[in-house]
Design a protein around this motif. Structure first.
Motif, PDB file in Angstrom:
ATOM      1  N   GLU A   1       0.836  -1.207   0.000  1.00  0.00           N
ATOM      2  CA  GLU A   1       0.000   0.000   0.000  1.00  0.00           C
ATOM      3  C   GLU A   1       0.869   1.256   0.000  1.00  0.00           C
ATOM      4  O   GLU A   1       0.600   2.213  -0.732  1.00  0.00           O
ATOM      5  N   GLU A   2       1.910   1.245   0.810  1.00  0.00           N
ATOM      6  CA  GLU A   2       2.832   2.381   0.845  1.00  0.00           C
ATOM      7  C   GLU A   2       3.537   2.539  -0.496  1.00  0.00           C
ATOM      8  O   GLU A   2       3.721   3.655  -0.995  1.00  0.00           O
ATOM      9  N   LEU A   3       3.929   1.430  -1.085  1.00  0.00           N
ATOM     10  CA  LEU A   3       4.636   1.462  -2.353  1.00  0.00           C
ATOM     11  C   LEU A   3       3.741   2.001  -3.465  1.00  0.00           C
ATOM     12  O   LEU A   3       4.180   2.787  -4.309  1.00  0.00           O
ATOM     13  N   THR A   4       2.484   1.616  -3.463  1.00  0.00           N
ATOM     14  CA  THR A   4       1.535   2.119  -4.454  1.00  0.00           C
ATOM     15  C   THR A   4       1.347   3.612  -4.301  1.00  0.00           C
ATOM     16  O   THR A   4       1.244   4.355  -5.294  1.00  0.00           O
ATOM     17  N   SER A   5       1.352   4.084  -3.066  1.00  0.00           N
ATOM     18  CA  SER A   5       1.110   5.503  -2.795  1.00  0.00           C
ATOM     19  C   SER A   5       2.304   6.375  -3.148  1.00  0.00           C
ATOM     20  O   SER A   5       2.152   7.463  -3.704  1.00  0.00           O
ATOM     21  N   THR A   6       3.521   5.901  -2.838  1.00  0.00           N
ATOM     22  CA  THR A   6       4.692   6.768  -2.943  1.00  0.00           C
ATOM     23  C   THR A   6       5.696   6.360  -4.013  1.00  0.00           C
ATOM     24  O   THR A   6       6.535   7.156  -4.398  1.00  0.00           O
ATOM     25  N   GLY A   7       5.631   5.099  -4.471  1.00  0.00           N
ATOM     26  CA  GLY A   7       6.590   4.641  -5.471  1.00  0.00           C
ATOM     27  C   GLY A   7       7.878   4.100  -4.880  1.00  0.00           C
ATOM     28  O   GLY A   7       8.676   3.479  -5.580  1.00  0.00           O
ATOM     29  N   ARG A   8       8.097   4.351  -3.588  1.00  0.00           N
ATOM     30  CA  ARG A   8       9.332   3.893  -2.938  1.00  0.00           C
ATOM     31  C   ARG A   8       9.079   3.720  -1.446  1.00  0.00           C
ATOM     32  O   ARG A   8       8.342   4.494  -0.852  1.00  0.00           O
ATOM     33  N   VAL A   9       9.687   2.698  -0.850  1.00  0.00           N
ATOM     34  CA  VAL A   9       9.607   2.509   0.594  1.00  0.00           C
ATOM     35  C   VAL A   9      11.015   2.325   1.143  1.00  0.00           C
ATOM     36  O   VAL A   9      11.912   1.856   0.439  1.00  0.00           O
ATOM     37  N   ARG A  10      11.186   2.721   2.417  1.00  0.00           N
ATOM     38  CA  ARG A  10      12.486   2.590   3.081  1.00  0.00           C
ATOM     39  C   ARG A  10      12.371   1.641   4.271  1.00  0.00           C
ATOM     40  O   ARG A  10      11.382   1.678   5.001  1.00  0.00           O
ATOM     41  N   VAL A  11      13.395   0.832   4.441  1.00  0.00           N
ATOM     42  CA  VAL A  11      13.377  -0.184   5.493  1.00  0.00           C
ATOM     43  C   VAL A  11      13.178   0.440   6.868  1.00  0.00           C
ATOM     44  O   VAL A  11      12.338   0.000   7.661  1.00  0.00           O
ATOM     45  N   ALA A  12      13.934   1.485   7.171  1.00  0.00           N
ATOM     46  CA  ALA A  12      13.879   2.077   8.509  1.00  0.00           C
ATOM     47  C   ALA A  12      12.493   2.621   8.835  1.00  0.00           C
ATOM     48  O   ALA A  12      11.973   2.432   9.938  1.00  0.00           O
ATOM     49  N   LYS A  13      11.882   3.293   7.871  1.00  0.00           N
ATOM     50  CA  LYS A  13      10.555   3.864   8.110  1.00  0.00           C
ATOM     51  C   LYS A  13       9.497   2.776   8.252  1.00  0.00           C
ATOM     52  O   LYS A  13       8.589   2.879   9.078  1.00  0.00           O
ATOM     53  N   LEU A  14       9.600   1.733   7.443  1.00  0.00           N
ATOM     54  CA  LEU A  14       8.652   0.633   7.553  1.00  0.00           C
ATOM     55  C   LEU A  14       8.795  -0.069   8.900  1.00  0.00           C
ATOM     56  O   LEU A  14       7.800  -0.408   9.542  1.00  0.00           O
ATOM     57  N   ALA A  15      10.042  -0.290   9.324  1.00  0.00           N
ATOM     58  CA  ALA A  15      10.266  -0.965  10.606  1.00  0.00           C
ATOM     59  C   ALA A  15       9.661  -0.164  11.754  1.00  0.00           C
ATOM     60  O   ALA A  15       9.052  -0.715  12.665  1.00  0.00           O
ATOM     61  N   SER A  16       9.816   1.152  11.684  1.00  0.00           N
ATOM     62  CA  SER A  16       9.244   2.007  12.729  1.00  0.00           C
ATOM     63  C   SER A  16       7.713   1.980  12.696  1.00  0.00           C
ATOM     64  O   SER A  16       7.064   1.848  13.732  1.00  0.00           O
ATOM     65  N   ALA A  17       7.150   2.085  11.483  1.00  0.00           N
ATOM     66  CA  ALA A  17       5.689   2.107  11.357  1.00  0.00           C
ATOM     67  C   ALA A  17       5.057   0.781  11.770  1.00  0.00           C
ATOM     68  O   ALA A  17       3.972   0.756  12.359  1.00  0.00           O
ATOM     69  N   LEU A  18       5.746  -0.320  11.479  1.00  0.00           N
ATOM     70  CA  LEU A  18       5.202  -1.644  11.770  1.00  0.00           C
ATOM     71  C   LEU A  18       5.645  -2.187  13.129  1.00  0.00           C
ATOM     72  O   LEU A  18       5.184  -3.244  13.545  1.00  0.00           O
ATOM     73  N   ASP A  19       6.565  -1.466  13.773  1.00  0.00           N
ATOM     74  CA  ASP A  19       7.071  -1.872  15.091  1.00  0.00           C
ATOM     75  C   ASP A  19       7.722  -3.251  15.039  1.00  0.00           C
ATOM     76  O   ASP A  19       7.446  -4.136  15.852  1.00  0.00           O
ATOM     77  N   VAL A  20       8.596  -3.417  14.042  1.00  0.00           N
ATOM     78  CA  VAL A  20       9.351  -4.656  13.901  1.00  0.00           C
ATOM     79  C   VAL A  20      10.807  -4.301  13.631  1.00  0.00           C
ATOM     80  O   VAL A  20      11.146  -3.145  13.393  1.00  0.00           O
ATOM     81  N   ALA A  21      11.657  -5.309  13.653  1.00  0.00           N
ATOM     82  CA  ALA A  21      13.076  -5.093  13.385  1.00  0.00           C
ATOM     83  C   ALA A  21      13.311  -4.836  11.892  1.00  0.00           C
ATOM     84  O   ALA A  21      12.539  -5.284  11.041  1.00  0.00           O
ATOM     85  N   ASP A  22      14.391  -4.130  11.602  1.00  0.00           N
ATOM     86  CA  ASP A  22      14.754  -3.874  10.207  1.00  0.00           C
ATOM     87  C   ASP A  22      14.882  -5.182   9.426  1.00  0.00           C
ATOM     88  O   ASP A  22      14.466  -5.270   8.265  1.00  0.00           O
TER      89      ASP A  22
END
Length: 281
Positions: free
Chosen positions: A35-56
């Motif tokens: 969903e993030e990728l569709t919205s922005t065209g690019r995702v970053r590991v650090a931001k996803l880990a923070s948003a999902l509350d999981v490890a990188d």
């Protein structure tokens, strides 16, 4: 007599129920990533880990799995869409609301690049360029700048500053971007010379340079570049690695980019080798 009964809890068995829970959790994470990728065209590991509350590392495993499914392409620090050069666009109103703080920071940094003594400034259409128009309208000294633009929305902002000279390029208006895209962009701008031009972009990549979905938008951006003594592209981090159908400039054809975050090492190296300055907020 009392007897002491010691009950030792057993470790949960590695059964199908537990595996199912993990699998569903992974599915939920991967849906969020797509969903993030569709919205922005690019995702970053650090931001996803923070948003999902999981490890990188958990996010990296998800990206590997999604890449194997053909859903994305991993790049340094994250991933980009696997769709290749893209053609779709979103409404200007929607883009204005996305990454507002990053765009404002880019606009504030770009404002510092304006000629100290004033002069002619070209402002492209687009949400980040519109943020710059708002900053300029708020901060510019009286009658210090002449503005050339193809942004109908920017003209509306500058209407509150009647002391500024504003020229709107003529031609058909694209409703989705609220931008004027004349058929004769090159001939209109051939007679115009500005001190500095600020352009928006939909994509910025090593192999495709700066790109946009439509041929008309690309044509006027090329004309903008040709008419300016200095040329800067306003690039928020979601544009890095993205490629749209129509390239309007190579990395070497502009003086610099203004951005809120560093691109990956490959793109950063390509920009520097092209002699393009990378200015951070």
């Amino acid at each position: 007599m009392w007897e002491l009964l010691l009950v030792i809890p057993q470790k949960p068995q590695q059964n199908g129920l537990r595996d199912e829970g993990v699998r569903m959790s992974a599915e939920a994470r991967r849906r969020h990533i797509l969903e993030e990728l569709t919205s922005t065209g690019r995702v970053r590991v650090a931001k996803l880990a923070s948003a999902l509350d999981v490890a990188d590392e958990t996010v990296r495993r998800d990206l590997v799995a999604l890449e194997q499914d053909g859903e994305l392409v991993r790049v340094h620090g994250g991933a980009v869409t696997a769709l290749g050069p893209r053609t779709y666009e979103t409404q200007l109103e929607e883009r204005i609301q996305q990454h507002e703080q990053a765009k404002l920071a880019i606009a504030e940094r770009a404002y510092e690049l304006l000629p100290a003594a004033g002069g002619a400034v070209l402002i492209d259409a687009g949400s980040t360029a519109l943020a710059l128009a708002a900053v300029l309208a708020k901060k510019a000294a009286t009658a210090k700048f002449s503005i050339v633009t193809n942004s109908v929305a920017a003209v509306s902002i500058f209407s509150e500053r009647p002391d500024l000279s504003v020229y709107l390029i003529g031609g058909p208006v694209r409703a989705i971007t609220q931008s004027v895209v004349p058929f004769d962009a090159a001939s209109q701008l051939d007679q115009i010379r500005v001190d500095v031009a600020f352009l928006g972009t939909n994509g910025c990549s090593t192999g495709h340079g700066f790109s946009t979905p439509g041929p008309d938008e690309a044509a006027i951006k090329r004309a903008f570049i040709a008419s300016a003594r200095q040329r800067y592209v306003l690039v928020d981090e979601t544009k890095f690695g993205a490629e749209f159908t129509h390239r309007f400039a190579g990395l070497e054809e502009v003086d610099g980019i203004v951005t809120d975050a560093a691109p990956d090492q490959r793109l950063l190296r390509a920009l520097r080798e092209a002699g393009t300055e990378v200015l951070f907020t």
